[in-house]
Design a protein around this motif. Structure first.
Motif, PDB file in Angstrom:
ATOM      1  N   THR A  36       4.722  -2.336   1.984  1.00  0.00           N
ATOM      2  CA  THR A  36       4.927  -1.339   0.927  1.00  0.00           C
ATOM      3  C   THR A  36       3.776  -1.361  -0.062  1.00  0.00           C
ATOM      4  OG1 THR A  36       7.321  -1.604   1.146  1.00  0.00           O
ATOM      5  CG2 THR A  36       6.505  -0.580  -0.880  1.00  0.00           C
ATOM      6  N   LEU A  37       3.377  -2.541  -0.484  1.00  0.00           N
ATOM      7  CA  LEU A  37       2.292  -2.655  -1.468  1.00  0.00           C
ATOM      8  C   LEU A  37       0.947  -2.210  -0.891  1.00  0.00           C
ATOM      9  CD1 LEU A  37       3.190  -6.059  -3.183  1.00  0.00           C
ATOM     10  CD2 LEU A  37       3.427  -3.762  -4.139  1.00  0.00           C
ATOM     11  N   THR A  38       0.676  -2.569   0.371  1.00  0.00           N
ATOM     12  CA  THR A  38      -0.607  -2.199   0.988  1.00  0.00           C
ATOM     13  C   THR A  38      -0.763  -0.688   1.092  1.00  0.00           C
ATOM     14  OG1 THR A  38      -0.669  -4.252   2.272  1.00  0.00           O
ATOM     15  CG2 THR A  38      -2.044  -2.424   3.049  1.00  0.00           C
ATOM     16  N   HIS A  39       0.263  -0.035   1.644  1.00  0.00           N
ATOM     17  CA  HIS A  39       0.166   1.415   1.829  1.00  0.00           C
ATOM     18  C   HIS A  39       0.218   2.145   0.485  1.00  0.00           C
ATOM     19  CE1 HIS A  39       0.466   0.479   5.982  1.00  0.00           C
ATOM     20  NE2 HIS A  39       1.734   0.091   5.936  1.00  0.00           N
ATOM     21  N   GLY A  40       1.005   1.628  -0.444  1.00  0.00           N
ATOM     22  CA  GLY A  40       1.039   2.223  -1.779  1.00  0.00           C
ATOM     23  C   GLY A  40      -0.288   2.094  -2.492  1.00  0.00           C
ATOM     24  N   PHE A  41      -0.942   0.950  -2.299  1.00  0.00           N
ATOM     25  CA  PHE A  41      -2.249   0.701  -2.922  1.00  0.00           C
ATOM     26  C   PHE A  41      -3.292   1.707  -2.444  1.00  0.00           C
ATOM     27  CE2 PHE A  41      -6.431  -1.281  -2.961  1.00  0.00           C
ATOM     28  CZ  PHE A  41      -6.492  -1.821  -4.242  1.00  0.00           C
ATOM     29  N   MET A  42      -3.201   2.154  -1.184  1.00  0.00           N
ATOM     30  CA  MET A  42      -4.229   3.033  -0.615  1.00  0.00           C
ATOM     31  C   MET A  42      -4.067   4.496  -1.007  1.00  0.00           C
ATOM     32  SD  MET A  42      -6.435   1.209   0.858  1.00  0.00           S
ATOM     33  CE  MET A  42      -7.360   2.614   1.478  1.00  0.00           C
ATOM     34  N   LEU A  43      -2.944   4.873  -1.592  1.00  0.00           N
ATOM     35  CA  LEU A  43      -2.720   6.286  -1.895  1.00  0.00           C
ATOM     36  C   LEU A  43      -3.736   6.834  -2.896  1.00  0.00           C
ATOM     37  CD1 LEU A  43       1.189   6.517  -2.098  1.00  0.00           C
ATOM     38  CD2 LEU A  43      -0.313   7.137  -0.207  1.00  0.00           C
ATOM     39  N   VAL A  44      -3.979   6.100  -3.976  1.00  0.00           N
ATOM     40  CA  VAL A  44      -4.922   6.581  -4.994  1.00  0.00           C
ATOM     41  C   VAL A  44      -6.336   6.703  -4.444  1.00  0.00           C
ATOM     42  CG1 VAL A  44      -6.044   6.015  -7.184  1.00  0.00           C
ATOM     43  CG2 VAL A  44      -3.560   5.869  -6.982  1.00  0.00           C
ATOM     44  N   LEU A  51      12.433  13.527  -0.530  1.00  0.00           N
ATOM     45  CA  LEU A  51      12.292  13.210  -1.956  1.00  0.00           C
ATOM     46  C   LEU A  51      11.425  11.986  -2.166  1.00  0.00           C
ATOM     47  CD1 LEU A  51      15.903  13.954  -3.268  1.00  0.00           C
ATOM     48  CD2 LEU A  51      13.815  15.272  -3.690  1.00  0.00           C
ATOM     49  N   LEU A  52      11.543  11.007  -1.278  1.00  0.00           N
ATOM     50  CA  LEU A  52      10.702   9.813  -1.409  1.00  0.00           C
ATOM     51  C   LEU A  52       9.224  10.163  -1.209  1.00  0.00           C
ATOM     52  CD1 LEU A  52      12.873   7.137   0.446  1.00  0.00           C
ATOM     53  CD2 LEU A  52      12.296   7.191  -1.988  1.00  0.00           C
ATOM     54  N   TRP A  53       8.950  11.014  -0.232  1.00  0.00           N
ATOM     55  CA  TRP A  53       7.563  11.452  -0.032  1.00  0.00           C
ATOM     56  C   TRP A  53       7.035  12.146  -1.284  1.00  0.00           C
ATOM     57  CZ3 TRP A  53       4.661  13.128   4.786  1.00  0.00           C
ATOM     58  CH2 TRP A  53       4.915  12.260   5.860  1.00  0.00           C
ATOM     59  N   ILE A  54       7.834  13.044  -1.837  1.00  0.00           N
ATOM     60  CA  ILE A  54       7.408  13.789  -3.022  1.00  0.00           C
ATOM     61  C   ILE A  54       7.197  12.845  -4.203  1.00  0.00           C
ATOM     62  CG2 ILE A  54       8.132  15.521  -4.712  1.00  0.00           C
ATOM     63  CD1 ILE A  54       9.563  16.955  -2.365  1.00  0.00           C
ATOM     64  N   LEU A  55       8.118  11.885  -4.385  1.00  0.00           N
ATOM     65  CA  LEU A  55       7.991  10.919  -5.484  1.00  0.00           C
ATOM     66  C   LEU A  55       6.720  10.078  -5.337  1.00  0.00           C
ATOM     67  CD1 LEU A  55      11.616   9.540  -6.037  1.00  0.00           C
ATOM     68  CD2 LEU A  55      10.157  10.643  -7.750  1.00  0.00           C
ATOM     69  N   GLN A  56       6.524   9.528  -4.151  1.00  0.00           N
ATOM     70  CA  GLN A  56       5.378   8.643  -3.941  1.00  0.00           C
ATOM     71  C   GLN A  56       4.057   9.401  -4.110  1.00  0.00           C
ATOM     72  OE1 GLN A  56       5.589   5.548  -3.831  1.00  0.00           O
ATOM     73  NE2 GLN A  56       7.432   4.857  -2.763  1.00  0.00           N
ATOM     74  N   LEU A  57       3.994  10.594  -3.532  1.00  0.00           N
ATOM     75  CA  LEU A  57       2.770  11.391  -3.664  1.00  0.00           C
ATOM     76  C   LEU A  57       2.580  11.890  -5.088  1.00  0.00           C
ATOM     77  CD1 LEU A  57       2.720  13.448  -0.357  1.00  0.00           C
ATOM     78  CD2 LEU A  57       1.031  11.776  -1.103  1.00  0.00           C
ATOM     79  N   GLY A  58       3.668  12.211  -5.761  1.00  0.00           N
ATOM     80  CA  GLY A  58       3.575  12.670  -7.146  1.00  0.00           C
ATOM     81  C   GLY A  58       3.023  11.600  -8.056  1.00  0.00           C
ATOM     82  N   VAL A  59       3.542  10.386  -7.937  1.00  0.00           N
ATOM     83  CA  VAL A  59       3.048   9.270  -8.755  1.00  0.00           C
ATOM     84  C   VAL A  59       1.570   8.998  -8.468  1.00  0.00           C
ATOM     85  CG1 VAL A  59       3.235   6.777  -9.129  1.00  0.00           C
ATOM     86  CG2 VAL A  59       5.305   8.185  -8.994  1.00  0.00           C
ATOM     87  N   ALA A  60       1.222   8.933  -7.164  1.00  0.00           N
ATOM     88  CA  ALA A  60      -0.165   8.663  -6.789  1.00  0.00           C
ATOM     89  C   ALA A  60      -1.089   9.796  -7.227  1.00  0.00           C
ATOM     90  CB  ALA A  60      -0.265   8.464  -5.279  1.00  0.00           C
ATOM     91  N   GLY A  61      -0.605  11.039  -7.108  1.00  0.00           N
ATOM     92  CA  GLY A  61      -1.416  12.188  -7.503  1.00  0.00           C
ATOM     93  C   GLY A  61      -1.726  12.192  -8.984  1.00  0.00           C
ATOM     94  N   ILE A  62      -0.722  11.884  -9.807  1.00  0.00           N
ATOM     95  CA  ILE A  62      -0.934  11.845 -11.266  1.00  0.00           C
ATOM     96  C   ILE A  62      -1.941  10.758 -11.626  1.00  0.00           C
ATOM     97  CG2 ILE A  62       0.181  11.299 -13.461  1.00  0.00           C
ATOM     98  CD1 ILE A  62       2.734  12.614 -12.287  1.00  0.00           C
ATOM     99  N   ALA A  63      -1.785   9.590 -11.005  1.00  0.00           N
ATOM    100  CA  ALA A  63      -2.717   8.485 -11.284  1.00  0.00           C
ATOM    101  C   ALA A  63      -4.132   8.839 -10.837  1.00  0.00           C
ATOM    102  CB  ALA A  63      -2.233   7.225 -10.582  1.00  0.00           C
ATOM    103  N   ALA A  64      -4.236   9.469  -9.669  1.00  0.00           N
ATOM    104  CA  ALA A  64      -5.559   9.840  -9.156  1.00  0.00           C
ATOM    105  C   ALA A  64      -6.238  10.864 -10.045  1.00  0.00           C
ATOM    106  CB  ALA A  64      -5.425  10.375  -7.727  1.00  0.00           C
TER     107      ALA A  64
END
Length: 818
Positions: free
Chosen positions: A229-237, A272-285
């Motif tokens: 979870t952490l590895t793939h989450g880390f790569m989104l930004v 919804l999980l896809w949208i949440l994860q991408l939304g958070v990463a998108g805002i940070a990016a």
């Protein structure tokens, strides 16, 4: 061979099939091939000897792996289900390219594409049977993800100034590293710096990033381990920031399209999980994109360790935060959503509501970023690119032109096509205006051009069957099952959809990814049993015989091509350092021994022979030059450089009329090449004037007629260009040049068309009367006016002021009898 087990039975099974060492060796070989390919093999349609050898090596390696597969699976293989039939049908893809060789407009490029397609099919067959075993499937998925993440990191290393370190990571095995720096990992165009990583083309990198952004989200949501979870989450930004740094409008347009299509495959909770994860990463990016852009611009101008550390601080900090939030979402929010929406997901059509809402959401975001001041949050270059997303934007209009011109080619080569690389050879003959594009910017149209309707039906039938059978099986199975192939669907679907707008599939690695994706889907698709009469010994043996014989044949061809390419490259390097004719000639002869149609080697050797002839006047060098050129032109009749070299041969032989014939006979192949028409018109005048001196009026009229027809072609072309939409770029320069105006004007005056001659000559005039060419144009212009009982006092005064003797020369022209 044992079939894979899916669903609860697979999850509950404690039996792990023991995999033989030979199969593990094949898996390792495949992964090493996937690592090697993106850093070695780039664009496949070029005619440059520098880049062709890795392609042949890749074909050789894939062929060797396929022979190993034949040895391993010979006794295990059975034609007992539809999946096996797909592996058989795959052989039709290179076969259609082999058929197109018979009508290929460029044998060289058609052979290159045959190698390419054969490699794709080899990788498809190998991957298909490896991925039927879950354990190997997991290994290959993780390897593909690791390679993708490395490519993302590699690109950002170059963006943030660490190009030397990035080059050292791959320089020991990559031929694309020059002086310690990977070639064009960050490119510059009119928009400024654009990130390309290994692809050297920002739009294709955007397509790659889009695919693996969704793969990363899928892997994140699917992961059951905290470290996953952490590895793939880390790569989104890093991936989202990289997409923005490519400045690819096509990537930004197609990303929401692919996203919404992928949502349709998911249950509401997963959506919804896809949208949440991408939304958070998108805002940070978005929050860090402006400083990352500015720092990258600074670092690519002048390196500063403090600026680099600052850039990495932004990037790593945002990535760590997003990874942490992603873990929290998966740990606490995901179970809650599953509990609340689990029952809802079982109802029909409930999976449509969130994708439909996403369409509205995407529309709102697009409006805010394109139609309001919200775009100010982005760097200026990105803001400009977003503002230019519309159907009147020049790149859109240019693509539409490419597509219309592609249809013209298809109409003339409908059944078997033009052969591989046909568009690159033919587009100048069919183009609407003088653009330069060796790619159609639409993979499917380009494929149709190359193999015709027959090959296109085979290809589309192949991929659509896999998609249909995969989707049909996917909706019936447990969508949470690891081995359901959705990982591979994301890759294949993303790249193919983006390829509607660009030439991603002309990159070997992108093509390999698509075929690996198709293999992953086919490995788990709905696969019904075949009738018993399919699974006969002679059919199985025939299949393996075709693979073995075809592969061995292509291996011999690839070995010959590697040897030829090595010799050609050696000769090219010697050209800059050696003065020895024999030393340079030897590798060129070696290169042409197996491939006499190789354009670059034929051009080098013929040019070398012509240079030696000018020094020695020994006709044997001219004879060899002619032999090399005519042999190459049998297979490369649209190669402009070879044709121009043939004209040079005739000039050296003193056969100017034959040289003129080369330009005349091939003029329609290069309708928008102003240099070609400039030369043709000049030669028409020269030969016509010589015929006039010899008092051969028939020949004079013949040469002048063709010359003036060529001039009219130029004039008509200039008028046509005025009809282009103002937003569309013209392309290469195309106008009545001073030389064209002078020669066409002379021919008109000598043909008794004084008024027309004056109008034509005036087109070539400039304000610089110190220039001798401009003086000649002015002299003939004034003489034509005088013949027509007219004058241009202003031009006359300027010309006489620059050179008083021009008055006498004008009178001499007027007094001449033509």
């Amino acid at each position: 061979m044992s079939k894979p087990v899916y669903g609860k039975n697979a999850a509950q099974s404690r039996i792990v099939e023991k995999i033989p060492a030979s199969i593990w060796a094949l898996v390792v070989a495949l992964i090493l091939f996937l690592i090697w390919t993106p850093f070695q093999v780039g664009l496949f349609n070029g005619q440059q000897v520098d880049f062709e050898k890795p392609m042949y090596v890749a074909a050789l390696l894939s062929g060797l792996m396929l022979l190993v597969w034949v040895g391993i699976y010979y006794k295990k293989f059975k034609l007992d289900e539809q999946r096996d039939l797909v592996a058989v049908a795959a052989l039709l893809l290179p076969l259609t390219y082999a058929l197109s060789l018979f009508v290929a407009v460029s044998h060289y490029m058609a052979m290159n594409m045959l190698f390419t397609q054969s490699m794709y099919v080899a990788i498809f067959i190998i991957a298909l049977y490896l991925m039927k075993q879950k354990q190997l499937n997991v290994v290959i998925q993780n390897a593909v993800l690791a390679i993708a993440y490395f490519i993302v990191g590699f690109g950002l290393l170059n963006w943030l100034g660490s190009w030397s370190f990035a080059g050292s990571l791959v320089g020991w095995f990559s031929n694309t590293v020059r002086s310690g720096k990977y070639l064009d990992a960050v490119m510059t165009d009119s928009n400024g710096l654009r990130l390309t990583s290994i692809f050297q083309y920002a739009n294709t990198y955007a397509a790659f990033l889009m695919a693996f952004l969704f793969v990363a989200v899928f892997a994140l949501v699917r992961s059951r381990k905290w470290y996953g979870t952490l590895t793939h989450g880390f790569m989104l930004v890093p991936i989202i920031v990289s997409i923005l740094l490519t400045l690819s409008r096509g990537g930004l347009v197609m990303l929401p399209v692919v996203f919404i299509l992928l949502l349709l495959f998911l249950k509401p909770a997963q959506q919804l999980l896809w949208i949440l994860q991408l939304g958070v990463a998108g805002i940070a990016a978005l929050a860090i994109t402006t400083p990352i852009t500015n720092l990258g611009t600074e670092l690519n101008t002048k390196y500063s360790s403090s600026a680099a550390l600052k850039g990495w601080g932004y990037l790593l900090g945002a990535s760590v935060i997003v990874a942490g939030i992603g873990w929290v979402i998966q740990r606490f929010v995901a179970p809650w959503l599953q509990q609340k929406l689990g029952g809802w997901g079982s109802r029909k059509r409930t999976g449509l509501w969130i994708p439909l809402g996403s369409v509205v959401l995407v529309g709102i975001v697009a409006f805010l970023l394109i139609g309001t001041s919200a775009s100010k949050i982005l760097p200026a270059n990105m803001e400009t690119r977003l503002e230019n997303i519309n159907f009147k934007q020049h790149s859109v209009l240019e693509r539409i032109t490419f597509y219309k011109d592609a249809v013209k080619v298809i109409k003339d080569y409908p059944i078997l096509g033009t052969g591989g690389g046909g568009w690159a050879s033919l587009y100048e003959h069919y183009q609407n205006n003088p653009y330069t594009s060796r790619q159609v910017h639409n993979f499917f149209l380009q494929y149709l051009i190359e193999v015709g309707i027959l090959g296109f039906i085979v290809f589309m039938g192949f991929i659509l069957y896999i998609f249909y059978k995969y989707i049909r099986g996917y909706v019936k199975r447990d969508k949470d099952e690891f081995n359901n192939g959705f990982f591979y669907l994301i890759i294949a679907l993303s790249i193919l959809i983006h390829s509607l707008l660009d030439f991603n599939m002309s990159y070997a690695f992108m093509g390999i990814l698509v075929f690996v994706g198709l293999a992953g889907m086919a490995a788990v698709m709905e696969s019904k049993p075949l009738r018993r009469n399919w699974n006969t010994a002679w059919l199985r043996n025939s299949y393996f015989a075709v693979i073995a014989i075809g592969t061995v044949f292509l291996l011999f061809l690839s070995i010959g091509s590697i040897s030829s390419s090595t010799a050609a490259l050696k000769a090219k390097n010697l050209l800059g350092v050696s003065q020895s004719y024999e030393e340079i000639k030897a590798p060129l002869v070696e290169s042409l021994k197996d491939r006499p149609y190789h354009p670059e080697s034929a051009l080098y050797l013929s040019s070398l022979d012509q240079q030696v002839f000018t020094q020695t006047k020994d006709d044997k060098y001219l004879a060899e030059s002619y032999s090399v050129l005519t042999r190459a032109l049998k297979d490369e009749s649209y190669n402009k450089n070879l044709l121009a070299q043939l004209a040079s041969y005739y000039d050296l032989k003193g056969q100017g009329d034959l040289a003129y014939g080369v330009y005349l006979d091939n003029a329609d192949k290069y309708n928008w090449d102003i240099e070609w028409y400039d030369t043709l018109i000049s030669r028409s005048f020269t030969l016509g004037n010589a015929a006039l001196v010899q008092k051969d009026d028939a020949k004079k009229q013949q040469y002048f007629k063709t010359g003036l027809e060529a001039y009219q072609h130029v004039v008509d072309g200039v008028e046509h260009l005025k009809t282009l939409p103002p937003e569309q770029l013209q392309g290469r320069p195309f106008s009545v040049t001073p030389t064209i105006a002078l020669n066409a004007g002379k021919m008109k005056l000598m043909s008794g068309q004084a008024a027309d001659a004056a109008a034509t000559l005036k087109l070539g005039l400039s304000a610089d009367y110190t220039d001798l060419n401009n003086r000649e144009i002015a002299r003939w212009y004034l003489a034509a006016l005088k013949k027509d009982n007219a004058q241009d006092q202003a031009v006359y005064d300027l010309l006489i002021a620059a050179e008083p003797t021009e008055a006498t020369r004008i009178d001499e022209i007027v007094a001449e009898k033509y």
